[in-house]
Design an enzyme around this catalytic site. Structure first.
Site, PDB file in Angstrom:
ATOM      1  CD  GLU A 136       3.649  32.391  16.176  1.00  0.00           C
ATOM      2  OE1 GLU A 136       4.464  33.129  16.866  1.00  0.00           O
ATOM      3  OE2 GLU A 136       3.447  31.302  15.823  1.00  0.00           O
TER       4      GLU A 136
ATOM      5  CG  ASP B  80       1.126  31.836  19.004  1.00  0.00           C
ATOM      6  OD1 ASP B  80       1.971  32.603  19.376  1.00  0.00           O
ATOM      7  OD2 ASP B  80       1.194  30.484  19.422  1.00  0.00           O
TER       8      ASP B  80
ATOM      9  CD  GLU C 294       3.468  37.266  17.760  1.00  0.00           C
ATOM     10  OE1 GLU C 294       4.266  37.912  18.581  1.00  0.00           O
ATOM     11  OE2 GLU C 294       3.750  35.944  17.629  1.00  0.00           O
TER      12      GLU C 294
ATOM     13  CG  ASP D 233       7.570  37.418  16.644  1.00  0.00           C
ATOM     14  OD1 ASP D 233       7.325  37.878  17.610  1.00  0.00           O
ATOM     15  OD2 ASP D 233       8.933  37.233  16.477  1.00  0.00           O
TER      16      ASP D 233
END
Length: 232
Positions: A53, A125, A128, A57
């Site tokens: 994650e 989350d 990502e 991101d």
């Protein structure tokens, strides 16, 4: 289980994700609550999605920033406004719901019972983390193309084009010679992985408005929006 369920592998392929190492995709779909709650030694040792994650991101941010740069010649402030909205947890969670992520998340029993499959935080989350897994296995170009397909409606739509309600409320207060808005969390309920926040925003001698959401930031945004609708 150390392999993807066949339906999960098919689902990933249908989205455009090319699976090479199955354990990496299991990691992307595994919430921290899952470990130690399955009764299987192999599953108890499974990694959760946090590292992927973190990576995803950054990949998402770069892909979206690149799209925005090429799409027009807007000033940096407008580009940043749209970027922040397009990569926000709320947007990631909305896309995750749309493509069926809740059906494939691996959660512990308590997290499932607490509504973890509908948590904006968890869904954002995991979205990502899937991007992170794709980047590790397929590189940036292939992952960017998947992002552009999944984010197509948001990129071509109005997400982030309007001024953020908190900024709009602050400008409204200044323009009307009022005190600056004050935000406070008046209630927090649920466990950390499925928390819900109620925020009140108030302006002295004007009034107050409240809103609830699965993140403090989103609750503040909704409260500011509600305030403007009521008093603006």
């Amino acid at each position: 289980m150390t392999q993807l369920e066949p339906q999960t592998r098919e689902w990933l392929a249908a989205l455009g994700f090319r699976v090479a190492e199955e354990t990496r995709w299991l990691e992307a779909l595994t919430h921290g609550s899952f470990n130690g709650n399955s009764g299987s030694p192999n599953e108890a040792m499974a990694r959760d999605y946090q590292r992927l994650e973190f990576l995803g991101d950054r990949v998402l941010g770069l892909a979206v920033a690149s799209w925005l740069y090429r799409a027009g010649d807007g000033p940096e402030g407008k580009l940043s406004q749209r970027l922040n909205a397009l990569v926000s947890g709320t947007t990631c969670a909305r896309i995750a719901r749309r493509i069926g992520v809740p059906d494939h998340i691996r959660l512990g029993k308590q997290a499932r019972d607490d509504g973890g499959k509908d948590s904006d935080k968890i869904l954002g989350d995991v979205m990502e983390a899937l991007i992170g897994a794709s980047f590790v296995e397929q590189g940036f170009d292939a992952t960017r193309d998947v992002i552009y397909r999944l984010w197509a409606d948001e990129l071509e739509g109005d997400v982030g084009r309007a001024k953020h309600p908190k900024s709009a409320l602050q400008e409204w207060a200044a323009g009307n010679r009022r005190a600056m808005p004050v935000y406070e969390v008046v209630e927090r309920s649920g466990p950390d992985h499925a928390a819900r926040f109620t925020v009140r925003v108030s302006i002295h001698k004007v009034g107050a408005a409240e809103a609830s959401a699965t993140s403090k930031g989103e609750a503040e945004r909704l409260a500011a929006k509600a305030f403007l609708e009521q008093f603006g």
